[in-house]
Write an enzyme that holds these catalytic residues in place. Structure first.
Site, PDB file in Angstrom:
ATOM      1  N   GLN A  85      11.940   4.519 -69.545  1.00  0.00           N
ATOM      2  CA  GLN A  85      11.144   4.674 -68.339  1.00  0.00           C
ATOM      3  C   GLN A  85      11.986   5.419 -67.303  1.00  0.00           C
ATOM      4  OE1 GLN A  85       8.047   1.897 -66.997  1.00  0.00           O
ATOM      5  NE2 GLN A  85       9.640   1.078 -65.655  1.00  0.00           N
ATOM      6  N   ARG A  97      14.828  10.226 -61.205  1.00  0.00           N
ATOM      7  CA  ARG A  97      16.151  10.612 -61.684  1.00  0.00           C
ATOM      8  C   ARG A  97      16.020  11.529 -62.890  1.00  0.00           C
ATOM      9  NH1 ARG A  97      19.608   5.014 -61.173  1.00  0.00           N
ATOM     10  NH2 ARG A  97      18.032   4.283 -62.668  1.00  0.00           N
ATOM     11  N   ASN A 111       3.241   3.512 -60.155  1.00  0.00           N
ATOM     12  CA  ASN A 111       4.670   3.322 -60.431  1.00  0.00           C
ATOM     13  C   ASN A 111       4.965   1.837 -60.587  1.00  0.00           C
ATOM     14  OD1 ASN A 111       7.413   3.317 -60.614  1.00  0.00           O
ATOM     15  ND2 ASN A 111       7.796   3.938 -58.498  1.00  0.00           N
ATOM     16  N   ARG A 163       6.684   0.304 -68.913  1.00  0.00           N
ATOM     17  CA  ARG A 163       7.393   0.543 -70.168  1.00  0.00           C
ATOM     18  C   ARG A 163       7.038  -0.487 -71.234  1.00  0.00           C
ATOM     19  NH1 ARG A 163      13.742  -0.951 -68.781  1.00  0.00           N
ATOM     20  NH2 ARG A 163      13.403  -3.051 -67.947  1.00  0.00           N
ATOM     21  N   ASP A 174      10.813  -7.882 -65.446  1.00  0.00           N
ATOM     22  CA  ASP A 174      10.067  -7.691 -66.692  1.00  0.00           C
ATOM     23  C   ASP A 174      10.949  -8.099 -67.882  1.00  0.00           C
ATOM     24  OD1 ASP A 174      10.616  -4.175 -67.469  1.00  0.00           O
ATOM     25  OD2 ASP A 174      11.759  -5.520 -66.171  1.00  0.00           O
ATOM     26  N   ASP A 175      12.240  -7.885 -67.722  1.00  0.00           N
ATOM     27  CA  ASP A 175      13.159  -8.229 -68.810  1.00  0.00           C
ATOM     28  C   ASP A 175      13.335  -9.746 -68.937  1.00  0.00           C
ATOM     29  OD1 ASP A 175      16.128  -7.036 -66.983  1.00  0.00           O
ATOM     30  OD2 ASP A 175      14.427  -8.245 -66.354  1.00  0.00           O
TER      31      ASP A 175
END
Lengths: 330, 330
Positions: free
Chosen positions: B70, B74, B128, B133, B243-244
């Site tokens: 994701q 950058r 966003n 992901r 999310d992790d």
């Protein structure tokens, strides 16, 4: 009345047919029931999946292990090590395999210095054989065995951690000393440690054996060792060596996977030099390593194939001894 | 004749009884058959054991993985990393989750600099969101997912090794960044790394999560993520974080075991400072860590329990990079 008589044969046939059908159905049910009872035992061949049996977390009794230590001509080291190992957490019992033929076991002295944390059993042997330690001792009550050479000291921290790792890999030999075999273009195998060329699967090295002189393994493998071809026992007796290589072959054949899981020890010590006996262990014999290569090839012959598999998994304890030993500078 | 008439009722009853018995037996057989057909599908709940599905050695097609990365603000780092990751062994495809809303994907430039080793798919997002992901992308064809943050570079050696480890632990998150939670006497949990006190199971430290920003996991978990309570999505959207942590809760609930397996990286680099965008990543926000503790407690609430389990297994690659890195001085 004639009407009834005409129906009689029909009803008689009807009954007989019904009875016959009923009998057939009952017989089929019995056969099916018998088959169902038989099937599992055919599937479960003599090599059970020990992973199902071992469930360490939250089961009724805490899991413990039995230390089996064979000793020859180094009673001073044995006693030093017994003082250390008798106090390891989760130890159930110690079985000392006494290869000092004709010599009295130090039981009196042992008892006079009691009490001891766990029972220690001295198994007097009649012949000084390397494979004496691979008997399925009746005193063995635990699923886990810790086998140690009588000149090796491994710290309690290492043992406690390796035992927890074994509980996650109960069908592997989980230990501290990795070794490998390599094949050569001629098809002849050679045995060694990291100084030998890597098996060539990419970066880094691989190991295909974990030596049983400092390792945990399932006690069921001792039972399985009893069922190996005579030629295996002959080989071990001929060389007074290679019982550990034979065990790795056995485990690899059983699981179809790499036989061992290597746990990197933090504190492992060889006490050979500390003995007063002057006896310094079999591995100092000039022919020791050549013998082990010889054994690898003989075992491949006996088993008609090379069952050993490679692994490059190295397990360490997170945050021990250095609490930030897992830290990576990014 | 009267004799026969007297027996008739008996024979009639006999037939009826036999027929009734037959019908009962047939009905029982049908019911048993129906139950047998139903049982397996009740047992196999929606959480299949993926270990059975993943058999890497010697199967038809070599096992490969999909990189999901994701990206937000950058793009210079993204392109630098794509040049690196596109060449990792066993990579099947790259899915770039494009969180730069309204901005054109660099597809033209990407194509003009072809050919490339693997296909790269840019998935344009409409909002966003951190959890973008974690979609079950239709382009995803492999069982294994490698998820990387868009500012993290892990060496090919580390990835190849970790991928081989994942194949041995396919239902775990196998990755390079371990974290833990701790409980406090108040019952409130806190989130952190090794600088937090150890969970206190003995020597050393423990981890209970492996972050998905640098890890392999089974693609089935993306499907399972779609089936979580709404409150989980709301939490992730509210914090644009966690999310992790949510994925670790999911995996721990699925397996009943520690969610992650930590592989110690040899070469992992944070490229944040290398970006021209001036954007330095969510974890620099002042409230980042407090948010994560908040998330742990919220998720415990949502799932009515703490499913995370501790592990202290640290895996390294045998003989790499130092070919004698397993050697212990005895």
């Amino acid at each position: 009345r004639y009407f009834h008589f005409c129906k009689l044969p029909g009803r008689v046939l009807g009954i007989r047919l019904l009875r016959f059908t009923l009998v057939v159905i009952i017989v089929l049910l019995l056969v099916a029931g018998a088959l169902t009872a038989l099937l599992p035992s055919v599937k479960d061949d003599k090599m059970p999946n020990w992973r199902r049996e071992t469930k360490p977390q939250g089961q009724s009794a805490p899991v413990s292990f039995t230390l089996i230590m064979q000793t020859y001509n180094r009673t001073d080291l044995l006693l030093k090590l017994l003082n250390h190992y008798q106090a390891i957490p989760h130890l159930h019992k110690v079985i000392v395999v006494w290869n000092n033929i004709g010599e009295k076991i130090p039981e009196e002295m042992w008892n006079s210095l009691g009490p001891h944390p766990v029972p220690v059993v001295f198994k007097v042997q009649t012949v000084n054989r390397m494979r004496n330690r691979l008997q399925n001792f009746p005193e063995l009550e635990t699923k886990a065995v810790l086998m140690m050479d009588d000149d090796t000291l491994v710290s309690a921290h290492d043992l406690a951690f390796a035992f927890s790792v074994w509980q996650q890999f109960p069908d592997h030999i989980v230990g501290f000393v990795p070794r490998k075999h390599i094949s050569t273009p001629s098809g002849v195998y050679s045995y060694g440690s990291f100084e030998l060329q890597s098996p060539g699967f990419g970066n880094g090295d691989q190991y295909s054996m974990v030596l049983i002189g400092a390792a945990f393994f399932h006690s069921g493998y001792l039972e399985e060792f009893r069922r190996q071809p005579e030629a295996v026992y002959a080989l071990i007796d001929e060389t007074q060596n290679c019982d550990d290589i034979a065990m790795n072959f056995l485990v690899a054949r059983h699981t179809g996977k790499p036989s061992g899981v290597f746990v990197k020890p933090v504190d492992i010590r060889n006490l050979e030099k500390d003995t007063n006996s002057g006896y310094s262990g079999m591995w100092h014999r000039a022919e020791h390593l050549l013998q082990r290569s010889y054994c690898v090839n003989k075992l491949v012959n006996i088993y008609d194939g090379m069952p050993l598999k490679y692994s490059n998994i190295m397990i360490s304890q997170f945050g021990f001894p250095n609490y930030a030993n897992h830290k990576t500078k990014m």
